[in-house]
Design a protein around this motif. Structure first.
Motif, PDB file in Angstrom:
ATOM      1  N   ALA A 219       1.379  29.817  -7.264  1.00  0.00           N
ATOM      2  CA  ALA A 219       0.240  30.378  -7.986  1.00  0.00           C
ATOM      3  C   ALA A 219      -0.746  31.039  -7.026  1.00  0.00           C
ATOM      4  O   ALA A 219      -1.295  32.110  -7.317  1.00  0.00           O
ATOM      5  N   ALA A 220      -0.973  30.421  -5.853  1.00  0.00           N
ATOM      6  CA  ALA A 220      -1.877  31.008  -4.863  1.00  0.00           C
ATOM      7  C   ALA A 220      -1.332  32.339  -4.356  1.00  0.00           C
ATOM      8  O   ALA A 220      -2.100  33.298  -4.135  1.00  0.00           O
TER       9      ALA A 220
ATOM     10  N   GLY B 267     -10.691  31.089   2.766  1.00  0.00           N
ATOM     11  CA  GLY B 267     -11.037  30.589   1.437  1.00  0.00           C
ATOM     12  C   GLY B 267     -10.343  29.314   1.040  1.00  0.00           C
ATOM     13  O   GLY B 267     -10.558  28.810  -0.061  1.00  0.00           O
ATOM     14  N   ALA B 268      -9.509  28.773   1.927  1.00  0.00           N
ATOM     15  CA  ALA B 268      -8.780  27.519   1.653  1.00  0.00           C
ATOM     16  C   ALA B 268      -8.169  27.528   0.252  1.00  0.00           C
ATOM     17  O   ALA B 268      -8.539  26.727  -0.609  1.00  0.00           O
ATOM     18  N   PRO B 269      -7.193  28.414  -0.011  1.00  0.00           N
ATOM     19  CA  PRO B 269      -6.607  28.486  -1.357  1.00  0.00           C
ATOM     20  C   PRO B 269      -5.799  27.246  -1.740  1.00  0.00           C
ATOM     21  O   PRO B 269      -5.533  27.039  -2.914  1.00  0.00           O
ATOM     22  N   LEU B 270      -5.400  26.430  -0.760  1.00  0.00           N
ATOM     23  CA  LEU B 270      -4.645  25.215  -1.030  1.00  0.00           C
ATOM     24  C   LEU B 270      -5.276  24.052  -0.277  1.00  0.00           C
ATOM     25  O   LEU B 270      -5.653  24.191   0.887  1.00  0.00           O
TER      26      LEU B 270
ATOM     27  N   PHE C 206       0.835  -1.200   0.000  1.00  0.00           N
ATOM     28  CA  PHE C 206       0.000   0.000   0.000  1.00  0.00           C
ATOM     29  C   PHE C 206       0.869   1.250   0.000  1.00  0.00           C
ATOM     30  O   PHE C 206       1.939   1.280   0.618  1.00  0.00           O
ATOM     31  N   ALA C 207       0.395   2.268  -0.680  1.00  0.00           N
ATOM     32  CA  ALA C 207       1.032   3.580  -0.680  1.00  0.00           C
ATOM     33  C   ALA C 207       0.092   4.560  -0.011  1.00  0.00           C
ATOM     34  O   ALA C 207      -1.086   4.656  -0.362  1.00  0.00           O
ATOM     35  N   LEU C 208       0.605   5.287   0.967  1.00  0.00           N
ATOM     36  CA  LEU C 208      -0.161   6.326   1.643  1.00  0.00           C
ATOM     37  C   LEU C 208       0.550   7.640   1.389  1.00  0.00           C
ATOM     38  O   LEU C 208       1.616   7.911   1.954  1.00  0.00           O
ATOM     39  N   LEU C 209      -0.022   8.435   0.503  1.00  0.00           N
ATOM     40  CA  LEU C 209       0.612   9.702   0.144  1.00  0.00           C
ATOM     41  C   LEU C 209      -0.457  10.728  -0.167  1.00  0.00           C
ATOM     42  O   LEU C 209      -1.649  10.484   0.029  1.00  0.00           O
ATOM     43  N   GLY C 210      -0.026  11.869  -0.619  1.00  0.00           N
ATOM     44  CA  GLY C 210      -0.976  12.936  -0.896  1.00  0.00           C
ATOM     45  C   GLY C 210      -0.658  13.674  -2.169  1.00  0.00           C
ATOM     46  O   GLY C 210       0.466  13.616  -2.683  1.00  0.00           O
ATOM     47  N   VAL C 211      -1.670  14.357  -2.670  1.00  0.00           N
ATOM     48  CA  VAL C 211      -1.496  15.189  -3.856  1.00  0.00           C
ATOM     49  C   VAL C 211      -2.176  16.521  -3.601  1.00  0.00           C
ATOM     50  O   VAL C 211      -3.058  16.646  -2.754  1.00  0.00           O
ATOM     51  N   CYS C 212      -1.751  17.508  -4.343  1.00  0.00           N
ATOM     52  CA  CYS C 212      -2.280  18.854  -4.190  1.00  0.00           C
ATOM     53  C   CYS C 212      -3.564  19.012  -4.997  1.00  0.00           C
ATOM     54  O   CYS C 212      -3.612  18.654  -6.184  1.00  0.00           O
ATOM     55  N   GLY C 213      -4.603  19.515  -4.350  1.00  0.00           N
ATOM     56  CA  GLY C 213      -5.849  19.806  -5.050  1.00  0.00           C
ATOM     57  C   GLY C 213      -6.422  18.598  -5.760  1.00  0.00           C
ATOM     58  O   GLY C 213      -6.559  17.522  -5.191  1.00  0.00           O
ATOM     59  N   GLU C 214      -6.723  18.786  -7.048  1.00  0.00           N
ATOM     60  CA  GLU C 214      -7.315  17.702  -7.841  1.00  0.00           C
ATOM     61  C   GLU C 214      -6.287  16.996  -8.716  1.00  0.00           C
ATOM     62  O   GLU C 214      -6.651  16.316  -9.685  1.00  0.00           O
ATOM     63  N   SER C 215      -5.012  17.131  -8.399  1.00  0.00           N
ATOM     64  CA  SER C 215      -3.975  16.486  -9.199  1.00  0.00           C
ATOM     65  C   SER C 215      -4.128  14.973  -9.168  1.00  0.00           C
ATOM     66  O   SER C 215      -4.587  14.394  -8.183  1.00  0.00           O
ATOM     67  N   SER C 216      -3.708  14.321 -10.242  1.00  0.00           N
ATOM     68  CA  SER C 216      -3.734  12.865 -10.307  1.00  0.00           C
ATOM     69  C   SER C 216      -2.486  12.295  -9.664  1.00  0.00           C
ATOM     70  O   SER C 216      -1.398  12.863  -9.804  1.00  0.00           O
TER      71      SER C 216
END
Length: 327
Positions: free
Chosen positions: A211-212, A261-264, A143-153
């Protein structure tokens, strides 16, 4: 000399690089050693594979034939190796987990140890989400437990099964004596003059943060990319403000605050190979991981003693829930 897979890899490297010098650098060899190896391969195959020129090398007709076969054989052998690893370990007990920085990997290990005390649990950590995803695809991790920014794949989205665990708004870390530490919520533009610190990674978070900031009307003066402990230290001594998730644990000397506004947004993901040995256990592991996220939120800095009135903390949590950022 019998032709081996390493010889095919050498031929492909030369063709991809377009010159012996560049290929030698990519392969970690001295250029004369690569030239000698190529001559041995050409003798074994009965002819020249590349024409040498002032601008580099170009495949001959024989070279094109060999390269065509190599581009079929090499991926097939790689796939065979990955399937063999998964097959050999199908009957093995335990969990092999991979993850990046953050509290969720430790929380998942803790829950598995509590619920399955006889199961062996091993972990692998890396700053590179790509490396972890590849290890799952190759059968070295379950299993991989990781994260991505926003809606990135996520990486290897076409080979692995990825399921969202939770979403965290990205918070800012401040030293307790910072002039804005008493505020319940901050505008990103209010931090325009600050230096920043964050952990590294090979995803798009750095670009999304930049960008934010541009949308907020400024460019970060300085960003320190370093390990979590160093990020905390830089914030505690007032050298920088930091970026973290809502689940960041309470830490002496600093507070965390949401950005208006939760920009990220950071998406926690759990990934596995659909044909891997542990695919059948994915629903249980996903449930444990979501519970670990809930527990991490309960221990997070917004619940820490001295972090403002409880009602204010609960109100921030409710607003995050309403935006669909935490569950």
């Amino acid at each position: 000399m019998d032709l081996e897979l390493r010889h095919l890899k050498t031929i492909r490297a030369i063709a991809d690089a377009g010159s012996l010098t560049r290929a030698a650098t990519a392969l970690g060899l001295a250029q004369p050693a690569l030239s000698a190896q190529l001559k041995r391969i050409e003798r074994a195959l009965g002819g020249m594979l590349f024409e040498r020129g002032r601008d580099g090398v170009r495949a001959t007709a024989l070279g094109d034939l060999v390269l065509e076969r190599a581009r079929v054989v090499l991926p097939a052998v790689c796939e065979l190796q990955e399937e063999a690893v998964r097959f050999a370990r199908d009957g093995a007990d335990g969990y092999r987990l991979g993850g990046t920085h953050g509290p969720l990997l430790g929380g998942l290990v803790d829950r598995l140890a509590r619920t399955e005390p006889e199961a062996a649990v091993t972990t692998y950590t890396s700053w590179s989400e790509r490396d972890i995803a590849r290890a799952v695809g190759a059968g070295r991790l379950d299993f991989a437990l990781l994260g991505v920014c926003g809606e990135s794949s996520p990486f290897d989205a076409d080979r692995l099964t990825w399921t969202e665990v939770a979403r965290d708004p990205v918070y800012v870390m401040l030293r307790t004596g910072h002039p804005l530490a008493c505020r319940a919520e901050l505008e990103l533009a209010e931090l325009a003059g600050e230096a920043w610190t964050d952990v590294p990674g090979d995803g798009c978070f750095g670009d999304c943060f930049a960008a934010a900031c541009v949308r907020a009307g400024f460019t970060p003066a300085r960003v320190y990319e370093t390990d979590t402990a160093s990020c905390v230290h830089l914030v505690q001594v007032g050298r920088a403000v930091g970026l973290c998730r809502a689940s960041f644990p309470a830490t002496p000397g600093l507070v965390t605050r949401p950005l208006a506004g939760a920009p990220l947004v950071w998406r926690h993901l759990l990934g596995w190979h659909p044909d891997g040995r542990a695919a059948g256990r994915a629903p249980a592991v996903l449930r444990h991981t979501r519970d670990a996220h809930t527990e991490a939120l309960a221990r997070s800095a917004w619940h820490s003693p001295g972090d403002g009135p409880v009602a204010a903390r609960d109100d921030r949590h409710d607003r995050a829930l309403a935006r669909g950022l935490v569950f």
